[in-house]
Design a protein around this motif. Structure first.
Motif, short mmCIF file in Angstrom:
data_model
loop_
_atom_site.label_atom_id
_atom_site.label_comp_id
_atom_site.label_asym_id
_atom_site.label_seq_id
_atom_site.Cartn_x
_atom_site.Cartn_y
_atom_site.Cartn_z
N GLU A 144 0.82 -1.21 0.00
CA GLU A 144 0.00 0.00 0.00
C GLU A 144 0.86 1.26 0.00
O GLU A 144 0.51 2.26 -0.66
N ILE A 145 1.97 1.23 0.73
CA ILE A 145 2.85 2.40 0.77
C ILE A 145 3.45 2.68 -0.61
O ILE A 145 3.46 3.81 -1.09
N GLN A 202 2.36 1.77 -3.50
CA GLN A 202 1.33 2.12 -4.48
C GLN A 202 0.72 3.49 -4.25
O GLN A 202 -0.06 3.96 -5.08
N ASP A 203 1.06 4.12 -3.15
CA ASP A 203 0.52 5.45 -2.84
C ASP A 203 1.33 6.51 -3.60
O ASP A 203 2.52 6.69 -3.33
N ASP A 223 -1.94 18.88 0.65
CA ASP A 223 -1.56 18.09 -0.53
C ASP A 223 -0.57 18.85 -1.42
O ASP A 223 -0.64 18.80 -2.66
N TYR A 280 4.83 13.27 5.43
CA TYR A 280 3.97 12.19 4.96
C TYR A 280 3.83 11.11 6.04
O TYR A 280 2.72 10.63 6.31
#
Length: 308
Positions: A92-93, A95-96, A252, A261
């Motif tokens: 998940e990390i 792919q973020d 963002d 982050y």
């Protein structure tokens, strides 16, 4: 400058670099082993092994805990390895897009910050080491005095300055403040003081200017000390948290740093430990690779720092 001056300056710099260390570390190690005997050698290796294990254990725990579910990270009693390996945290990390962007922006900013730090601090160190000018001792005392001022003491005033200059939410506010550091000027200056003045005198006689002497003689000899200062500056930028939080305030933002982050996984009510440790492990990889690549120069730079 004449062609003879260029050749002479380059040759002199190469001769000093070749004669800087007449004994290799391997020869010194063998000589030390013969003087202490086998028991001393075994004790030294055991002590080194203990230090290595103590240094790597937290890193290993962080890496393995990234494969744990949130409940397993804080389980009691403590367990080093997870019952069920959970690689989804790393997936998940990676792919973020926000993580990859923060990692790339922080790495690029750290390279730029280290380059600017080396440029400014090395020129200042050369001026204090080799040039004579008015109020030199007074200015040097002021520079050294800034080493004893805690960064938190000037944090608010620095924020007011960059706000009035319109630097908030820009790359400049992350790179320019802090690039000049008294400790780095002092470190490089001590190294420059160990370079024989006869080299400069010969170069001046051949027609070299001070700027040419700095570029052609001092910079080529400064590789070990530059590696130490450069990596120190890189780490200072990479690990910065308070200053980016204060100056990069847009939600963002494309300038979000890696520490900002990672802070998103911590809140007042819940902490995503698995994701946080997985992200911290991936964020540590560039620094580890950097140390592995430049470890020879780091050791050399630490050794020469005690010359003066």
């Amino acid at each position: 400058m004449t062609m003879t001056g260029q050749t002479s300056a380059t040759t002199l710099g190469a001769e000093v670099a070749a004669a800087a260390d007449t004994r290799t570390p391997q020869r010194r190690l063998r000589r030390s082993a013969r003087s202490t005997g086998p028991l001393g050698t075994v004790a030294r290796y055991l002590a080194s092994a203990v230090v290595v294990v103590a240094a790597l254990l937290p890193l290993a725990w962080m890496t393995i805990s990234g494969f744990k579910a949130r409940s397993e990270v804080v389980t009691s009693p403590f367990q080093f390895f997870p019952d069920i390996w959970y690689p989804q945290n790393y997936v998940e990390i990676v792919q973020d897009p926000a993580f990859m962007r923060a990692l790339g922006v922080t790495f690029g900013g750290a390279i730029l910050f280290a380059t600017l730090s080396l440029t400014v601090n090395s020129m200042a160190a050369y001026c204090f080491a080799r040039l004579d000018f008015a109020f030199k001792r007074t200015l040097w005392a002021i520079v050294l005095g800034t080493m004893f001022i805690p960064q938190m003491a000037i944090l608010l005033t620095s924020y007011i300055v960059v706000t009035r200059m319109g630097m908030l939410n820009t790359l400049a506010v992350l790179v320019i403040p802090g690039a000049t550091a008294a400790v780095h000027i002092f470190f490089i200056r001590q190294f420059y003081l160990g370079i024989p003045t006869s080299i400069e005198e010969a170069a001046l006689l051949d027609g070299c200017s001070r700027w040419q002497i700095f570029l052609r003689i001092f910079l080529p000899l400064s590789k070990p000390v530059f590696v130490v200062v450069g990596i120190t500056s890189f780490l200072a930028f990479w690990n910065a948290y308070v200053w980016p939080i204060m100056t990069i305030t847009e939600p963002d933002s494309s300038l979000t740093q890696i520490q900002q982050y990672l802070a998103t996984f911590r809140s007042e009510r819940r902490v995503e430990y698995g994701m946080l440790l997985a992200g911290s492990t991936l964020a540590a990889l560039p620094v580890i690779v950097l140390f592995l690549v430049f470890q020879r120069y780091i050791i050399s730079g630490i050794r020469i720092s005690g010359i003066k």
